[in-house]
Design a protein around this motif. Structure first.
Motif, PDB file in Angstrom:
ATOM      1  N   TYR A   1       0.841  -1.184   0.000  1.00  0.00           N
ATOM      2  CA  TYR A   1       0.000   0.000   0.000  1.00  0.00           C
ATOM      3  C   TYR A   1       0.883   1.243   0.000  1.00  0.00           C
ATOM      4  CZ  TYR A   1      -3.356  -3.607   1.100  1.00  0.00           C
ATOM      5  OH  TYR A   1      -4.096  -4.747   1.067  1.00  0.00           O
ATOM      6  N   ASP A   2       0.508   2.228   0.763  1.00  0.00           N
ATOM      7  CA  ASP A   2       1.301   3.451   0.854  1.00  0.00           C
ATOM      8  C   ASP A   2       2.078   3.498   2.163  1.00  0.00           C
ATOM      9  OD1 ASP A   2       0.511   4.428  -1.618  1.00  0.00           O
ATOM     10  OD2 ASP A   2      -1.280   5.401  -0.791  1.00  0.00           O
ATOM     11  N   LEU A   3       2.298   2.334   2.768  1.00  0.00           N
ATOM     12  CA  LEU A   3       3.014   2.262   4.038  1.00  0.00           C
ATOM     13  C   LEU A   3       4.518   2.336   3.797  1.00  0.00           C
ATOM     14  CD1 LEU A   3       0.900  -0.564   5.686  1.00  0.00           C
ATOM     15  CD2 LEU A   3       0.808   1.885   6.170  1.00  0.00           C
ATOM     16  N   PRO A   4       5.273   2.720   4.807  1.00  0.00           N
ATOM     17  CA  PRO A   4       6.736   2.788   4.645  1.00  0.00           C
ATOM     18  C   PRO A   4       7.326   1.419   4.285  1.00  0.00           C
ATOM     19  CG  PRO A   4       6.046   3.827   6.707  1.00  0.00           C
ATOM     20  CD  PRO A   4       4.847   3.154   6.137  1.00  0.00           C
ATOM     21  N   GLU A   5       8.423   1.456   3.580  1.00  0.00           N
ATOM     22  CA  GLU A   5       9.113   0.233   3.179  1.00  0.00           C
ATOM     23  C   GLU A   5       9.614  -0.523   4.413  1.00  0.00           C
ATOM     24  OE1 GLU A   5      11.690  -0.284  -0.595  1.00  0.00           O
ATOM     25  OE2 GLU A   5      13.002   0.463   1.002  1.00  0.00           O
ATOM     26  N   VAL A   6       9.496  -1.842   4.366  1.00  0.00           N
ATOM     27  CA  VAL A   6       9.964  -2.685   5.458  1.00  0.00           C
ATOM     28  C   VAL A   6      11.311  -3.262   5.053  1.00  0.00           C
ATOM     29  CG1 VAL A   6       9.458  -4.719   6.866  1.00  0.00           C
ATOM     30  CG2 VAL A   6       7.582  -3.261   6.068  1.00  0.00           C
ATOM     31  N   ASN A   7      12.323  -3.043   5.903  1.00  0.00           N
ATOM     32  CA  ASN A   7      13.678  -3.519   5.634  1.00  0.00           C
ATOM     33  C   ASN A   7      14.037  -4.659   6.571  1.00  0.00           C
ATOM     34  OD1 ASN A   7      14.536  -1.514   3.607  1.00  0.00           O
ATOM     35  ND2 ASN A   7      14.154  -0.090   5.280  1.00  0.00           N
ATOM     36  N   HIS A   8      15.203  -5.250   6.342  1.00  0.00           N
ATOM     37  CA  HIS A   8      15.700  -6.356   7.167  1.00  0.00           C
ATOM     38  C   HIS A   8      14.716  -7.519   7.147  1.00  0.00           C
ATOM     39  CE1 HIS A   8      18.895  -3.739   8.391  1.00  0.00           C
ATOM     40  NE2 HIS A   8      18.011  -2.838   8.767  1.00  0.00           N
ATOM     41  N   VAL A   9      14.360  -7.909   5.931  1.00  0.00           N
ATOM     42  CA  VAL A   9      13.420  -8.998   5.720  1.00  0.00           C
ATOM     43  C   VAL A   9      14.185 -10.158   5.099  1.00  0.00           C
ATOM     44  CG1 VAL A   9      11.215  -9.650   4.707  1.00  0.00           C
ATOM     45  CG2 VAL A   9      11.655  -7.253   5.249  1.00  0.00           C
ATOM     46  N   TYR A  10      13.938 -11.361   5.610  1.00  0.00           N
ATOM     47  CA  TYR A  10      14.709 -12.534   5.196  1.00  0.00           C
ATOM     48  C   TYR A  10      13.766 -13.685   4.882  1.00  0.00           C
ATOM     49  CZ  TYR A  10      17.978  -9.615   7.746  1.00  0.00           C
ATOM     50  OH  TYR A  10      18.715  -8.549   8.191  1.00  0.00           O
ATOM     51  N   LEU A  11      14.177 -14.525   3.945  1.00  0.00           N
ATOM     52  CA  LEU A  11      13.423 -15.739   3.609  1.00  0.00           C
ATOM     53  C   LEU A  11      14.195 -16.955   4.077  1.00  0.00           C
ATOM     54  CD1 LEU A  11      12.207 -14.988  -0.029  1.00  0.00           C
ATOM     55  CD2 LEU A  11      10.870 -14.878   2.082  1.00  0.00           C
ATOM     56  N   SER A  12      13.460 -17.977   4.478  1.00  0.00           N
ATOM     57  CA  SER A  12      14.100 -19.245   4.803  1.00  0.00           C
ATOM     58  C   SER A  12      14.608 -19.850   3.499  1.00  0.00           C
ATOM     59  CB  SER A  12      13.102 -20.183   5.477  1.00  0.00           C
ATOM     60  OG  SER A  12      12.002 -20.446   4.623  1.00  0.00           O
ATOM     61  N   ASN A  13      15.534 -20.783   3.608  1.00  0.00           N
ATOM     62  CA  ASN A  13      16.103 -21.402   2.400  1.00  0.00           C
ATOM     63  C   ASN A  13      15.056 -22.119   1.566  1.00  0.00           C
ATOM     64  OD1 ASN A  13      18.590 -20.414   3.134  1.00  0.00           O
ATOM     65  ND2 ASN A  13      19.330 -22.346   3.971  1.00  0.00           N
ATOM     66  N   ASN A  14      14.003 -22.637   2.207  1.00  0.00           N
ATOM     67  CA  ASN A  14      12.953 -23.312   1.437  1.00  0.00           C
ATOM     68  C   ASN A  14      11.932 -22.319   0.882  1.00  0.00           C
ATOM     69  OD1 ASN A  14      11.238 -22.683   3.586  1.00  0.00           O
ATOM     70  ND2 ASN A  14      11.059 -24.790   4.307  1.00  0.00           N
ATOM     71  N   GLY A  15      12.062 -21.033   1.217  1.00  0.00           N
ATOM     72  CA  GLY A  15      11.196 -19.994   0.675  1.00  0.00           C
ATOM     73  C   GLY A  15       9.811 -19.936   1.284  1.00  0.00           C
ATOM     74  N   LYS A  16       9.515 -20.827   2.214  1.00  0.00           N
ATOM     75  CA  LYS A  16       8.182 -20.937   2.797  1.00  0.00           C
ATOM     76  C   LYS A  16       7.941 -19.925   3.923  1.00  0.00           C
ATOM     77  CE  LYS A  16       5.282 -24.524   4.878  1.00  0.00           C
ATOM     78  NZ  LYS A  16       5.229 -25.936   5.243  1.00  0.00           N
ATOM     79  N   TYR A  17       9.009 -19.477   4.564  1.00  0.00           N
ATOM     80  CA  TYR A  17       8.895 -18.599   5.723  1.00  0.00           C
ATOM     81  C   TYR A  17       9.616 -17.278   5.475  1.00  0.00           C
ATOM     82  CZ  TYR A  17       7.801 -23.142   7.690  1.00  0.00           C
ATOM     83  OH  TYR A  17       7.255 -24.368   7.911  1.00  0.00           O
ATOM     84  N   MET A  18       9.062 -16.218   6.070  1.00  0.00           N
ATOM     85  CA  MET A  18       9.666 -14.893   5.970  1.00  0.00           C
ATOM     86  C   MET A  18       9.834 -14.350   7.386  1.00  0.00           C
ATOM     87  SD  MET A  18       8.257 -11.534   3.908  1.00  0.00           S
ATOM     88  CE  MET A  18       6.900 -11.108   5.012  1.00  0.00           C
ATOM     89  N   MET A  19      10.985 -13.704   7.631  1.00  0.00           N
ATOM     90  CA  MET A  19      11.241 -13.090   8.927  1.00  0.00           C
ATOM     91  C   MET A  19      11.600 -11.626   8.740  1.00  0.00           C
ATOM     92  SD  MET A  19      14.243 -13.798  11.763  1.00  0.00           S
ATOM     93  CE  MET A  19      13.643 -15.361  12.362  1.00  0.00           C
ATOM     94  N   ILE A  20      11.016 -10.803   9.593  1.00  0.00           N
ATOM     95  CA  ILE A  20      11.407  -9.400   9.691  1.00  0.00           C
ATOM     96  C   ILE A  20      12.098  -9.267  11.043  1.00  0.00           C
ATOM     97  CG2 ILE A  20      10.631  -7.003   9.769  1.00  0.00           C
ATOM     98  CD1 ILE A  20       8.100  -7.967   8.223  1.00  0.00           C
ATOM     99  N   TYR A  21      13.357  -8.866  11.022  1.00  0.00           N
ATOM    100  CA  TYR A  21      14.146  -8.756  12.248  1.00  0.00           C
ATOM    101  C   TYR A  21      14.458  -7.290  12.487  1.00  0.00           C
ATOM    102  CZ  TYR A  21      17.535 -10.016  15.834  1.00  0.00           C
ATOM    103  OH  TYR A  21      18.195 -10.170  17.029  1.00  0.00           O
ATOM    104  N   THR A  22      13.950  -6.742  13.575  1.00  0.00           N
ATOM    105  CA  THR A  22      14.140  -5.335  13.878  1.00  0.00           C
ATOM    106  C   THR A  22      14.892  -5.169  15.190  1.00  0.00           C
ATOM    107  OG1 THR A  22      12.030  -4.866  12.801  1.00  0.00           O
ATOM    108  CG2 THR A  22      12.970  -3.120  14.156  1.00  0.00           C
ATOM    109  N   ASP A  23      16.061  -4.594  15.116  1.00  0.00           N
ATOM    110  CA  ASP A  23      16.853  -4.258  16.295  1.00  0.00           C
ATOM    111  C   ASP A  23      17.604  -2.976  15.965  1.00  0.00           C
ATOM    112  OD1 ASP A  23      18.575  -3.935  18.409  1.00  0.00           O
ATOM    113  OD2 ASP A  23      19.281  -6.005  18.418  1.00  0.00           O
ATOM    114  N   LYS A  24      17.103  -1.880  16.465  1.00  0.00           N
ATOM    115  CA  LYS A  24      17.678  -0.572  16.138  1.00  0.00           C
ATOM    116  C   LYS A  24      19.057  -0.363  16.741  1.00  0.00           C
ATOM    117  CE  LYS A  24      13.289   1.411  15.214  1.00  0.00           C
ATOM    118  NZ  LYS A  24      12.232   2.269  15.412  1.00  0.00           N
ATOM    119  N   SER A  25      19.472  -1.242  17.653  1.00  0.00           N
ATOM    120  CA  SER A  25      20.796  -1.088  18.263  1.00  0.00           C
ATOM    121  C   SER A  25      21.903  -1.704  17.403  1.00  0.00           C
ATOM    122  CB  SER A  25      20.821  -1.715  19.660  1.00  0.00           C
ATOM    123  OG  SER A  25      20.729  -3.129  19.581  1.00  0.00           O
TER     124      SER A  25
END
Length: 178
Positions: A128-152
């Motif tokens: 949509y018009d929401l801000p871009e989401v960064n630090h996004v990763y896929l599992s090797n099988n492509g079935k799972y997605m992770m967003i990892y957020t740690d501002k430190s």
């Protein structure tokens, strides 16, 4: 009549923005049991609950809703085309936020296709018009997605504990049922 439609549209937009992909949902517990003790991915089913319990076995997340120190919310996973999703905050090893999504790769919709392609191509996505989401990763099988957020995390300091922990978690996540 136009005022009614405008008010309804505004209410829907506020609802999407506040509860959308990043929103709060109902707390639900992931099944736990003897398998929660194992740190072998083969001991867990290749599904959302299995992945959650596998990551919990290392102390990365805690999917049990009765732990006062750990919170998680169900996500509006349909907004990214996923079948399931949950956001874990205030985790046991680090005050990071980890979002996990599961996709049915045999039956994806256009939104899922777009999000997965964007993550594969650049590790980020936008909906949509929401801000871009960064630090996004896929599992090797492509079935799972992770967003990892740690501002430190300082991306230039690969020796920091925060950086190393994220790499450790991502390795386990990516290797789950590859």
């Amino acid at each position: 009549m136009k005022k009614i439609f405008a008010a309804l549209a505004a209410a829907i937009m506020i609802s999407v923005l506040t509860t959308g992909c990043f929103g709060m949902g109902q707390k639900t517990a992931v099944a736990t049991g003897d398998e929660a003790l194992s740190q072998n991915a083969a001991d867990y089913e290749d599904n959302f609950e299995g992945l959650s319990n596998y990551l919990a076995s290392f102390g990365y997340i805690n999917p049990v809703s009765d732990n006062e120190n750990v919170t998680f919310v169900s996500m509006d996973y349909e907004l990214v085309g996923a079948d399931k999703g949950r956001k874990y905050t205030e985790q046991t090893k680090k005050k990071a936020t980890i979002e996990i999504y599961e996709f049915n790769l045999k039956s994806t919709n256009a939104t899922a296709d777009e999000v997965l392609k964007s993550v594969k191509d650049g590790g980020k996505f936008a909906i949509y018009d929401l801000p871009e989401v960064n630090h996004v990763y896929l599992s090797n099988n492509g079935k799972y997605m992770m967003i990892y957020t740690d501002k430190s995390i300082n991306e230039d300091n690969t020796e920091s504990d925060e950086y190393k922990l994220r790499d450790e978690i991502l390795t386990k996540f990516r290797e789950f049922h590859e």
